[in-house]
Design an enzyme around this catalytic site. Structure first.
Site, short mmCIF file in Angstrom:
data_model
loop_
_atom_site.label_atom_id
_atom_site.label_comp_id
_atom_site.label_asym_id
_atom_site.label_seq_id
_atom_site.Cartn_x
_atom_site.Cartn_y
_atom_site.Cartn_z
N GLN A 99 -8.50 11.05 6.25
CA GLN A 99 -7.46 11.94 7.22
C GLN A 99 -7.26 11.82 5.84
OE1 GLN A 99 -3.91 9.87 8.90
NE2 GLN A 99 -2.91 8.96 6.54
N GLY A 101 1.05 -0.98 0.07
CA GLY A 101 -0.06 -0.44 -0.02
C GLY A 101 0.82 0.79 0.12
N HIS A 102 1.42 1.58 0.90
CA HIS A 102 2.97 2.83 0.96
C HIS A 102 3.78 2.23 -0.53
CE1 HIS A 102 2.60 1.06 5.62
NE2 HIS A 102 2.09 2.57 5.46
P1 AMP Z 1 0.47 4.28 7.44
O1 AMP Z 1 2.08 4.08 7.74
O2 AMP Z 1 -0.26 2.90 8.40
O3 AMP Z 1 0.50 6.25 8.39
O4 AMP Z 1 0.27 4.25 6.19
C1 AMP Z 1 0.90 5.88 6.02
C2 AMP Z 1 0.10 6.18 4.80
O5 AMP Z 1 -0.45 4.90 3.48
C3 AMP Z 1 -1.15 6.64 4.80
O6 AMP Z 1 -1.37 7.63 3.44
C4 AMP Z 1 -1.87 5.58 4.39
O7 AMP Z 1 -3.79 5.97 3.90
C5 AMP Z 1 -1.68 4.95 3.19
N1 AMP Z 1 -1.44 3.46 3.27
C6 AMP Z 1 -1.83 2.54 4.24
N2 AMP Z 1 -2.81 1.12 4.17
C7 AMP Z 1 -3.08 0.74 2.41
C8 AMP Z 1 -3.56 0.47 1.75
N3 AMP Z 1 -3.67 -0.69 2.12
N4 AMP Z 1 -3.37 0.53 0.78
C9 AMP Z 1 -3.28 2.50 0.19
N5 AMP Z 1 -2.89 2.86 0.76
C10 AMP Z 1 -2.30 2.76 1.83
#
Ligand code: AMP
Length: 316
Positions: free
Chosen positions: A172, A41-42
């Protein structure tokens, strides 16, 4: 650091110095804030930035101010070496790589300290009213204050031209867009699609807490959202109570497994709660549930998962 590894900058002054060199060479800077323990996702957001910018900066920072004292700040999965190795292995079609990782310490980001108890927090914080109180904000009251504050700080240091966020955390992205607009930050915000496992489970760093059986069962979350979306598109079902029942019924495939925090239908721009979906406008269907980390070991605790789908307009 091996020669092919990307540089990791841990201080605000170091990042500012790096940013200055980008201004000097007129480079466009893309930025992806993360809490690390990176997954696809990241990486999808990072790859977008590599395509669209000269320079890509990724931050890894587990932000204390968005965790309530009862939450998982200490146990949140961290592995910076693995993350840097993963980032070092990514290139885009033109062989472009992530330019640097910004991995500051807590004291760099919060020089005056940051107690977890909100009542003890003094100094400057960013609050985005109107879009922070509902959904995630109603279950986690100071969560978006923590998020908006740290993203504001990161923006002040990195000074990106474009910043990338995931639809996975859809509220967010609404909060950040509103902050950027209201505070005249002049940063373009790009929202990337949710990346899912083959089962349909939305990727999340917190999935690491789940046994494989719990992960399999948790895939029902996305299936339940799709069933409601199907009823909206094919059966013209716009009544939120009925759509909610469709989601609940599907989650009941595993009785007692899902502890539902909310299932909610909200306006795509204002996040106002809806009782009927306007087919000319569509809506966000989002949910939060807690699931056992391991059904055979209840003492291993639970994990809160969130997911959403956006219902597109189906009428002109
Ligand atoms: P986090 O490390 O959980 O704070 O996420 C960092 C960024 O990655 C945030 O903008 C999240 O929305 C995005 N993100 C987390 N999980 C996913 C996913 N499965 N698909 C796409 N983006 C994601």
């Amino acid at each position: 650091m091996t020669s092919s590894e990307i540089p990791v900058i841990t201080t605000v002054s170091g990042l500012r110095q790096y940013r200055k060199s980008c201004y000097a060479s007129n480079q466009k800077v893309g930025f992806i804030p993360t809490m690390g323990f990176l997954h696809d996702g990241h990486l999808s957001l990072i790859k977008k930035s590599l395509e669209q910018n000269d320079v890509t900066v990724v931050s890894i920072f587990v932000n204390p101010s968005q965790f309530a004292p009862t939450e998982d700040l200490d146990s949140y999965p961290r592995n910076i070496d693995r993350d840097v190795a993963l980032l070092s292995s990514i290139t885009n079609s033109k062989d472009k790589k992530v330019s640097c990782v910004f991995a500051p310490t807590v004291s760099e980001m919060y020089p005056s300290g940051i107690p977890l108890d909100v009542k003890l927090q003094k100094g400057a914080f960013v609050t985005v009213t109107g879009v922070s109180e509902q959904l995630e904000g109603s279950s986690r009251p100071s969560f978006f204050r923590g998020v908006a504050t740290v993203v504001n700080k990161l923006f002040n240091v990195v000074q990106p031209d474009v910043a990338y966020f995931g639809q996975k955390d859809i509220q967010q992205s609404v909060v950040i867009k509103r902050m950027v607009a209201d505070l005249l930050m002049g940063i373009e915000i790009v929202v990337g699609d949710i990346v899912r496992a083959e089962s349909g489970l939305a990727l999340s760093s917190r999935n690491a807490y789940l046994s494989s059986d719990s992960r399999d069962k948790a895939a029902t979350i996305y299936k339940s959202l799709l069933l409601a979306q199907e009823a909206y598109v094919s059966d013209k079902e716009y009544n939120v109570e009925k759509l909610t029942d469709i989601v609940k019924k599907k989650l009941d495939t595993f009785p007692g497994f899902f502890d539902v925090d909310y299932i909610s239908f909200n306006d795509v721009d204002t996040l106002a709660y809806l009782t009927n979906v306007d087919p000319k406008k569509g809506c966000i269907l989002s949910l939060a549930v807690s699931v056992p980390n391991d059904v055979t070991f209840p003492k291993n605790g639970t994990t809160r998962l969130i997911d959403n789908v956006v219902f597109k307009p189906v009428q002109n």
